[in-house]
Design a protein around this motif. Structure first.
Motif, PDB file in Angstrom:
ATOM      1  N   MET A  71     -35.452 -24.014   3.929  1.00 47.41           N
ATOM      2  CA  MET A  71     -35.639 -23.331   2.645  1.00 47.41           C
ATOM      3  C   MET A  71     -34.816 -22.046   2.598  1.00 47.41           C
ATOM      4  N   GLY A  72     -34.785 -21.323   3.707  1.00 52.56           N
ATOM      5  CA  GLY A  72     -34.000 -20.088   3.765  1.00 52.56           C
ATOM      6  C   GLY A  72     -32.516 -20.352   3.663  1.00 52.56           C
ATOM      7  N   ILE A  73     -32.057 -21.409   4.308  1.00 46.24           N
ATOM      8  CA  ILE A  73     -30.637 -21.757   4.246  1.00 46.24           C
ATOM      9  C   ILE A  73     -30.253 -22.175   2.837  1.00 46.24           C
ATOM     10  N   SER A  74     -31.105 -22.963   2.193  1.00 42.48           N
ATOM     11  CA  SER A  74     -30.772 -23.417   0.836  1.00 42.48           C
ATOM     12  C   SER A  74     -30.765 -22.246  -0.145  1.00 42.48           C
ATOM     13  N   ALA A  75     -31.550 -21.222   0.150  1.00 37.83           N
ATOM     14  CA  ALA A  75     -31.596 -20.064  -0.750  1.00 37.83           C
ATOM     15  C   ALA A  75     -30.473 -19.075  -0.476  1.00 37.83           C
ATOM     16  N   GLY A  76     -30.085 -18.941   0.794  1.00 40.66           N
ATOM     17  CA  GLY A  76     -29.119 -17.889   1.108  1.00 40.66           C
ATOM     18  C   GLY A  76     -27.878 -18.329   1.842  1.00 40.66           C
ATOM     19  N   GLY A  77     -27.682 -19.601   2.019  1.00 43.76           N
ATOM     20  CA  GLY A  77     -26.495 -20.083   2.719  1.00 43.76           C
ATOM     21  C   GLY A  77     -26.714 -20.161   4.217  1.00 43.76           C
ATOM     22  N   SER A  78     -25.751 -20.726   4.913  1.00 42.50           N
ATOM     23  CA  SER A  78     -25.911 -20.972   6.347  1.00 42.50           C
ATOM     24  C   SER A  78     -25.904 -19.697   7.177  1.00 42.50           C
ATOM     25  N   GLY A  79     -25.419 -18.605   6.638  1.00 44.19           N
ATOM     26  CA  GLY A  79     -25.395 -17.352   7.385  1.00 44.19           C
ATOM     27  C   GLY A  79     -26.696 -16.587   7.331  1.00 44.19           C
ATOM     28  N   THR A  80     -27.713 -17.152   6.686  1.00 49.26           N
ATOM     29  CA  THR A  80     -28.990 -16.470   6.535  1.00 49.26           C
ATOM     30  C   THR A  80     -29.654 -16.202   7.876  1.00 49.26           C
ATOM     31  N   TYR A  81     -29.574 -17.163   8.767  1.00 54.30           N
ATOM     32  CA  TYR A  81     -30.241 -17.043  10.050  1.00 54.30           C
ATOM     33  C   TYR A  81     -29.204 -16.936  11.160  1.00 54.30           C
ATOM     34  N   GLY A  82     -29.435 -16.031  12.077  1.00 53.93           N
ATOM     35  CA  GLY A  82     -28.535 -15.848  13.201  1.00 53.93           C
ATOM     36  C   GLY A  82     -29.006 -16.607  14.429  1.00 53.93           C
ATOM     37  N   TRP A  83     -28.382 -16.275  15.535  1.00 54.07           N
ATOM     38  CA  TRP A  83     -28.654 -16.966  16.798  1.00 54.07           C
ATOM     39  C   TRP A  83     -30.116 -16.910  17.239  1.00 54.07           C
ATOM     40  N   PRO A  84     -30.868 -15.830  16.968  1.00 55.68           N
ATOM     41  CA  PRO A  84     -32.261 -15.829  17.446  1.00 55.68           C
ATOM     42  C   PRO A  84     -33.094 -16.971  16.857  1.00 55.68           C
ATOM     43  N   TYR A  85     -32.880 -17.267  15.573  1.00 59.74           N
ATOM     44  CA  TYR A  85     -33.660 -18.325  14.930  1.00 59.74           C
ATOM     45  C   TYR A  85     -33.218 -19.706  15.406  1.00 59.74           C
ATOM     46  N   HIS A  86     -31.907 -19.873  15.582  1.00 62.80           N
ATOM     47  CA  HIS A  86     -31.419 -21.154  16.097  1.00 62.80           C
ATOM     48  C   HIS A  86     -31.939 -21.388  17.515  1.00 62.80           C
ATOM     49  N   THR A  87     -31.911 -20.348  18.324  1.00 62.98           N
ATOM     50  CA  THR A  87     -32.400 -20.450  19.697  1.00 62.98           C
ATOM     51  C   THR A  87     -33.900 -20.744  19.716  1.00 62.98           C
ATOM     52  N   ALA A  88     -34.651 -20.087  18.833  1.00 64.01           N
ATOM     53  CA  ALA A  88     -36.095 -20.318  18.761  1.00 64.01           C
ATOM     54  C   ALA A  88     -36.394 -21.774  18.386  1.00 64.01           C
ATOM     55  N   LEU A  89     -35.649 -22.317  17.440  1.00 60.85           N
ATOM     56  CA  LEU A  89     -35.851 -23.728  17.082  1.00 60.85           C
ATOM     57  C   LEU A  89     -35.584 -24.635  18.277  1.00 60.85           C
ATOM     58  N   LEU A  90     -34.525 -24.354  19.007  1.00 67.04           N
ATOM     59  CA  LEU A  90     -34.213 -25.138  20.201  1.00 67.04           C
ATOM     60  C   LEU A  90     -35.342 -25.027  21.229  1.00 67.04           C
ATOM     61  N   LEU A  91     -35.871 -23.824  21.418  1.00 63.03           N
ATOM     62  CA  LEU A  91     -36.935 -23.632  22.398  1.00 63.03           C
ATOM     63  C   LEU A  91     -38.242 -24.308  21.980  1.00 63.03           C
ATOM     64  N   ILE A  92     -38.466 -24.442  20.679  1.00 64.67           N
ATOM     65  CA  ILE A  92     -39.638 -25.198  20.234  1.00 64.67           C
ATOM     66  C   ILE A  92     -39.476 -26.666  20.632  1.00 64.67           C
ATOM     67  N   VAL A  93     -38.260 -27.176  20.516  1.00 67.52           N
ATOM     68  CA  VAL A  93     -37.996 -28.558  20.952  1.00 67.52           C
ATOM     69  C   VAL A  93     -38.238 -28.678  22.459  1.00 67.52           C
ATOM     70  N   VAL A  94     -37.803 -27.666  23.224  1.00 64.40           N
ATOM     71  CA  VAL A  94     -38.042 -27.666  24.672  1.00 64.40           C
ATOM     72  C   VAL A  94     -39.544 -27.625  24.954  1.00 64.40           C
ATOM     73  N   LEU A  95     -40.285 -26.818  24.208  1.00 62.17           N
ATOM     74  CA  LEU A  95     -41.742 -26.739  24.362  1.00 62.17           C
ATOM     75  C   LEU A  95     -42.388 -28.109  24.133  1.00 62.17           C
ATOM     76  N   ILE A  96     -41.941 -28.797  23.113  1.00 60.61           N
ATOM     77  CA  ILE A  96     -42.455 -30.145  22.847  1.00 60.61           C
ATOM     78  C   ILE A  96     -42.132 -31.062  24.017  1.00 60.61           C
ATOM     79  N   GLY A  97     -40.913 -30.960  24.533  1.00 54.94           N
ATOM     80  CA  GLY A  97     -40.525 -31.769  25.686  1.00 54.94           C
ATOM     81  C   GLY A  97     -41.383 -31.486  26.901  1.00 54.94           C
ATOM     82  N   VAL A  98     -41.651 -30.212  27.166  1.00 52.32           N
ATOM     83  CA  VAL A  98     -42.508 -29.833  28.300  1.00 52.32           C
ATOM     84  C   VAL A  98     -43.886 -30.461  28.142  1.00 52.32           C
ATOM     85  N   HIS A  99     -44.393 -30.429  26.931  1.00 51.24           N
ATOM     86  CA  HIS A  99     -45.724 -31.004  26.708  1.00 51.24           C
ATOM     87  C   HIS A  99     -45.743 -32.510  26.995  1.00 51.24           C
TER      88      HIS A  99
END
Length: 149
Positions: A71-99
């Motif tokens: 939703m944020g990307i569609s409202a503000g373009g791909s530059g809306t979120y920086g590396w911290p948010y991309h990294t956090a999304l990746l780490l959520i995937v890792v968390l799911i994998g750990v589980h």
């Protein structure tokens, strides 16, 4: 659109908090199940339900995060979120994998002592990831606060 994004963020926070809270006592429950004794079987069943909920809440955390992110990307373009948010999304995937790779199979292998150790390790890794993800969610605010010092 802002209302939907806000709702997704709130649901993301609720499911992440639910994962954190439910995971806190699971290692102690695993040790109690492994020790046996009265009530161990009931505790094992309850723990299995909690482990299942941990999986559900971890996946929902990712779904709601990705929804808010989109939703944020569609409202503000791909530059809306920086590396911290991309990294956090990746780490959520890792968390799911750990589980699903460590915690859930280890719970199913109880009452062995090795399974207790794997449950404890998986939950510990999960809580560490959770903390890093939380810090990343506030990374921009942390940078601004540090720059003001």
């Amino acid at each position: 659109m802002l209302l939907l994004k806000t709702l997704l963020v709130i649901l993301h926070i609720i499911t992440a908090a639910a994962w954190f809270g439910l995971a806190l006592p699971i290692t102690r429950r695993a040790r109690t199940v492994a020790a046996g004794g009265p009530g161990a079987e009931a505790l094992a069943e309850e723990g299995a339900r909690i482990v299942k909920l941990l999986g559900v809440f971890s996946v929902l955390t990712l779904v709601f995060a990705f929804g808010a992110f989109s939703m944020g990307i569609s409202a503000g373009g791909s530059g809306t979120y920086g590396w911290p948010y991309h990294t956090a999304l990746l780490l959520i995937v890792v968390l799911i994998g750990v589980h699903f790779v460590i915690v859930r199979p280890a719970w199913s292998a109880l009452p062995s002592e090795a399974a207790v150790k794997r449950v404890a390790m998986g939950v510990g890794i999960g809580h560490t990831l959770w903390l890093v993800i939380l810090v990343l969610m506030f990374w921009v605010q942390i940078e601004v606060a540090l720059a003001m010092l």
